[in-house]
Write an enzyme that holds these catalytic residues in place. Structure first.
Site, PDB file in Angstrom:
ATOM      1  N   GLY A  23      65.537  12.776  41.326  1.00 53.67           N
ATOM      2  CA  GLY A  23      65.398  14.182  40.948  1.00 53.67           C
ATOM      3  C   GLY A  23      66.686  14.713  40.333  1.00 53.67           C
ATOM      4  O   GLY A  23      67.703  14.005  40.292  1.00 53.67           O
ATOM      5  N   ASP A  47      58.574   7.075  50.465  1.00 58.81           N
ATOM      6  CA  ASP A  47      57.783   8.303  50.438  1.00 58.81           C
ATOM      7  C   ASP A  47      58.103   9.022  51.748  1.00 58.81           C
ATOM      8  O   ASP A  47      57.722   8.548  52.824  1.00 58.81           O
ATOM      9  CB  ASP A  47      56.294   7.955  50.336  1.00 58.81           C
ATOM     10  N   ASP A 105      66.371  30.078  47.677  1.00 56.56           N
ATOM     11  CA  ASP A 105      66.343  31.540  47.673  1.00 56.56           C
ATOM     12  C   ASP A 105      64.918  32.065  47.910  1.00 56.56           C
ATOM     13  O   ASP A 105      64.743  33.218  48.283  1.00 56.56           O
ATOM     14  CB  ASP A 105      66.895  32.085  46.351  1.00 56.56           C
ATOM     15  N   TYR A 128      55.380  27.486  49.044  1.00 52.69           N
ATOM     16  CA  TYR A 128      56.605  26.684  48.877  1.00 52.69           C
ATOM     17  C   TYR A 128      57.725  27.252  49.752  1.00 52.69           C
ATOM     18  O   TYR A 128      58.387  26.524  50.500  1.00 52.69           O
ATOM     19  CB  TYR A 128      57.015  26.676  47.400  1.00 52.69           C
ATOM     20  N   TRP A 150      67.547  28.327  41.537  1.00 55.70           N
ATOM     21  CA  TRP A 150      67.359  28.212  40.084  1.00 55.70           C
ATOM     22  C   TRP A 150      68.154  27.022  39.526  1.00 55.70           C
ATOM     23  O   TRP A 150      69.001  27.187  38.629  1.00 55.70           O
ATOM     24  CB  TRP A 150      67.775  29.503  39.392  1.00 55.70           C
TER      25      TRP A 150
END
Ligand code: NAP
Length: 284
Positions: A23, A47, A105, A128, A150
């Protein structure tokens, strides 16, 4: 929860296990901890909804960057999101080593008009956000819980890369102007993560996000300006955009903890990231 003081992690090189290593944050962590013996695990290697695979070397530290990060899709499959975010964090903690886990956040509802600090009460608006809040609890007592926001980096899925693609294709893009936050460069966050660990700072929740704040529309304008793209930003509301999941209108994160690592301004992060893209990031 009472947090014990971290054990010193001074012996070098340390064996560091990174989950979600493919990622955008995982890639940056691999670079920031390159002086250590890093075991980088992608989803194909482990996983995290399942217990750790047999034969995994016992780590000195776990950097848990694997997560379900599709905020809108989590509304349709909250159990799937929880399996990765809550179950995955519990499995990472079960390795028994000190853990750094990353939160968001989006655990806040955005009703404040001044920055969110660690002692502010969470109240997530989305599946989420709820899964990440439960994941914080699943991290256990020997964990640094880093709330950030972000994220963008030279690789993977993020707003910066989407804007670079759209800005090259179109004359105008419509971007939400009524959500405010801190766009955070993954390279800066990875360096701060190393500072947290190497500094032996106490376990618990830490807010670590870029300095400054802006809306998504402001961020898009800055991206086009810094990248030299001729593309207008049409400012729209979240209601007009119509995303599946609700997001906080204001989610600027700051730390009230004196020793917290401070990050550069988001615009410096933007410039660093564009430079990394131009140079061809090693993990691109
Ligand atoms: N992105 C943001 O704006 C943001 C903001 C605040 C906090 N955070 C948090 O920061 C952390 C890192 O986020 P990121 O932006 O680097 O996310 P990312 O680029 O989406 O990376 C997440 C990684 O987790 C992997 N993964 C997903 N499900 C998995 C599973 N079941 N088992 C193992 N690996 C799995 C993904 O693999 P695949 O590619 O194969 O799916 C991906 O490599 C996360 O905890 C996230 O919640 C992110």
């Amino acid at each position: 929860m009472e947090h014990p003081q971290p054990d010193p992690l001074l012996s070098r090189p340390r064996r560091i296990l990174i989950t979600g290593a493919g990622g955008q944050l995982g890639r940056a962590l691999r670079e920031a901890f390159a002086a250590d013996r890093v075991v980088a695990l992608s989803r194909a290697d482990w996983d995290v909804t399942l217990p750790p695979p047999a034969g995994l070397p016992s780590p000195d530290l776990v950097l848990h960057a694997a997560a379900w990060t599709d905020v809108d899709l989590a509304e349709d499959d909250p159990q799937g999101a929880a399996a990765v975010n809550v179950g995955g964090t519990a499995h990472a903690a079960a390795l028994g080593a000190p853990l750094v886990t990353f939160s968001t956040d989006y655990v806040f509802d955005g009703r404040k008009t001044s920055p969110y600090v660690e002692s502010d009460g969470p109240n997530p608006l989305s599946a989420y956000g709820r899964s990440k809040l439960h994941a914080e609890a699943a991290a256990g007592a020997r964990a640094w819980v880093v709330r950030t926001s972000w994220l963008f980096g030279p690789a993977g899925h993020n707003f910066l890369r989407t804007m670079l693609r759209l800005g090259a294709e179109r004359d105008e893009v419509a971007v939400v102007a009524d959500q405010h936050g801190c766009p955070t460069y993954v390279g800066h966050l990875a360096d701060a993560t190393r500072a947290l660990v190497d500094g032996g700072l106490p376990y618990g929740v830490w807010h670590i996000a870029a300095d400054g704040a802006c809306s998504w529309a402001d961020f898009a304008e800055a991206i086009f300006e810094e990248a030299g793209l001729e593309c207008r930003v049409r400012r729209i509301t979240s209601a007009a955009f119509g995303a599946r999941a609700a997001r906080p209108a204001y989610s600027v994160l700051r730390s009230e903890r004196e020793q917290a690592p401070r990050l550069p301004h988001w615009r410096d992060g933007l410039r660093m990231c564009l430079a990394a893209i131009r140079e061809g990031s090693p993990h691109e």
